[in-house]
Design a protein around this motif. Structure first.
Motif, PDB file in Angstrom:
ATOM      1  N   TRP A 114      -0.644  -4.340  -3.459  1.00  0.00           N
ATOM      2  CA  TRP A 114      -1.987  -4.700  -3.018  1.00  0.00           C
ATOM      3  C   TRP A 114      -3.106  -3.844  -3.615  1.00  0.00           C
ATOM      4  CZ3 TRP A 114      -4.772  -8.501  -1.838  1.00  0.00           C
ATOM      5  CH2 TRP A 114      -6.036  -8.319  -1.280  1.00  0.00           C
ATOM      6  N   PRO A 115      -2.983  -2.518  -3.703  1.00  0.00           N
ATOM      7  CA  PRO A 115      -4.091  -1.745  -4.279  1.00  0.00           C
ATOM      8  C   PRO A 115      -4.417  -2.121  -5.720  1.00  0.00           C
ATOM      9  CG  PRO A 115      -2.656  -0.309  -3.031  1.00  0.00           C
ATOM     10  CD  PRO A 115      -1.939  -1.636  -3.144  1.00  0.00           C
ATOM     11  N   ASN A 155       0.819  -1.218   0.000  1.00  0.00           N
ATOM     12  CA  ASN A 155       0.000   0.000   0.000  1.00  0.00           C
ATOM     13  C   ASN A 155       0.853   1.269   0.000  1.00  0.00           C
ATOM     14  OD1 ASN A 155      -2.392  -1.469   0.082  1.00  0.00           O
ATOM     15  ND2 ASN A 155      -2.548  -1.383   2.307  1.00  0.00           N
ATOM     16  N   TRP A 172       2.719   1.738  -3.277  1.00  0.00           N
ATOM     17  CA  TRP A 172       1.772   2.136  -4.324  1.00  0.00           C
ATOM     18  C   TRP A 172       1.556   3.648  -4.289  1.00  0.00           C
ATOM     19  CZ3 TRP A 172      -2.912   4.600  -4.657  1.00  0.00           C
ATOM     20  CH2 TRP A 172      -3.657   4.402  -5.823  1.00  0.00           C
ATOM     21  N   GLY A 207      -6.264   0.376  -0.798  1.00  0.00           N
ATOM     22  CA  GLY A 207      -6.190  -1.051  -0.517  1.00  0.00           C
ATOM     23  C   GLY A 207      -7.527  -1.645  -0.114  1.00  0.00           C
ATOM     24  N   GLY A 251      -2.632   5.086  -0.095  1.00  0.00           N
ATOM     25  CA  GLY A 251      -2.413   3.693  -0.482  1.00  0.00           C
ATOM     26  C   GLY A 251      -3.232   2.743   0.366  1.00  0.00           C
ATOM     27  N   HIS A 252      -3.298   3.012   1.677  1.00  0.00           N
ATOM     28  CA  HIS A 252      -4.108   2.162   2.561  1.00  0.00           C
ATOM     29  C   HIS A 252      -5.592   2.270   2.206  1.00  0.00           C
ATOM     30  CE1 HIS A 252      -0.682   1.145   4.951  1.00  0.00           C
ATOM     31  NE2 HIS A 252      -0.467   2.388   5.343  1.00  0.00           N
TER      32      HIS A 252
END
Length: 263
Positions: free
Chosen positions: A226-227, A33, A36, A51, A47-48
């Protein structure tokens, strides 16, 4: 010429979902995250937040391909070392996710569960989880299992402490301790061990995740952050899993023309 993701990953044939061939329990280390966001010149919290969309995609894919349990490494015991503002943001995400998507999860017969040292989490995180667990407790579809404030070593030590406590109280004898008994003292008691572990973000380590439970799990790593994780990546992992031969320490031999595992 444009090459599709499916062809890139050698998925030349349509995926045929089979509950017998699919992993029953998939665990995911959702990594990447922060990187990204950094690649896009954005703060880490973006990013979180992005995600969360990948979580939705993973859950939908798990439901679609008839996975029974999806365990997501959401927040580790080591993540407390991050800046306070980032920790607070991450721990508010479960509440935001459930506020938005809980009706859809209920409609899809998803049951919510959480593992880890939950008592140390902020009340807003615990309350949101408890509400979701209460609302979905009678569902019997996909079990969506959030690992929050979870650490594999912490879990093992906690299990040993509980075992010693039961021995001292006369509830358990030394000779009764075996692998099956020990597993009952883990946070995952009652759950089958993961068949498949997915880790995104390009790293190839367990990062203190399900150390006992992953003893015979198949690992699948991807460089995708992850995203950017999508159904196509999930599908690629399932296809790879179906190609693996799981012998659990035994050998494979033919009996009347049919392959069997011997132990």
């Amino acid at each position: 010429m444009k090459i599709s993701i499916l062809n890139k990953h050698n998925l030349t044939k349509p995926f045929r979902s089979s509950e017998e061939q699919n992993p029953k329990h998939v665990a995911i280390i959702m990594d990447g995250n922060g990187r990204w966001a950094k690649k896009r010149g954005m703060p880490r919290f973006i990013g979180h937040k992005e995600g969360v969309s990948a979580v939705v995609k993973a859950v939908k894919a798990a439901v679609k391909y008839k996975v029974k349990i999806l365990t997501l490494y959401t927040f580790s015991t080591e993540n407390w070392k991050r800046p306070k503002s980032e920790v607070e943001f991450i721990l508010k995400l479960p509440e935001e996710f459930l506020n938005v998507y809980l009706p859809e999860l209920i409609a899809n017969n998803v049951r919510i569960q959480a593992i880890g040292d939950l008592e140390q989490l902020p009340s807003y995180t615990r309350d949101a989880l408890q509400y979701a667990m209460d609302k979905t407790k009678n569902n019997d579809g996909l079990l969506l299992n959030f690992a929050l404030n979870y650490g594999g070593r912490h879990e093992v030590i906690h299990a040993i402490q509980k075992i010693l406590e039961d021995i001292n109280n006369g509830k358990l004898a030394n000779e009764e301790i075996n692998e099956e008994q020990f597993s009952q003292y883990l946070y995952t008691s009652g759950l089958p061990e993961p068949d498949l572990l997915i880790r995104t973000g390009g790293e190839k380590r367990l990062s203190n995740f399900l150390l006992w439970q992953l003893a015979y799990t198949e690992f699948w790593f991807t460089n995708v952050l992850w995203p950017d994780f999508s159904e196509k990546e999930f599908l690629c992992a399932l296809e790879e899993y179906r190609k693996r031969k799981r012998r659990f320490g035994g050998i494979e031999e033919k009996v009347n023309g049919t392959l069997h595992s011997s132990y």
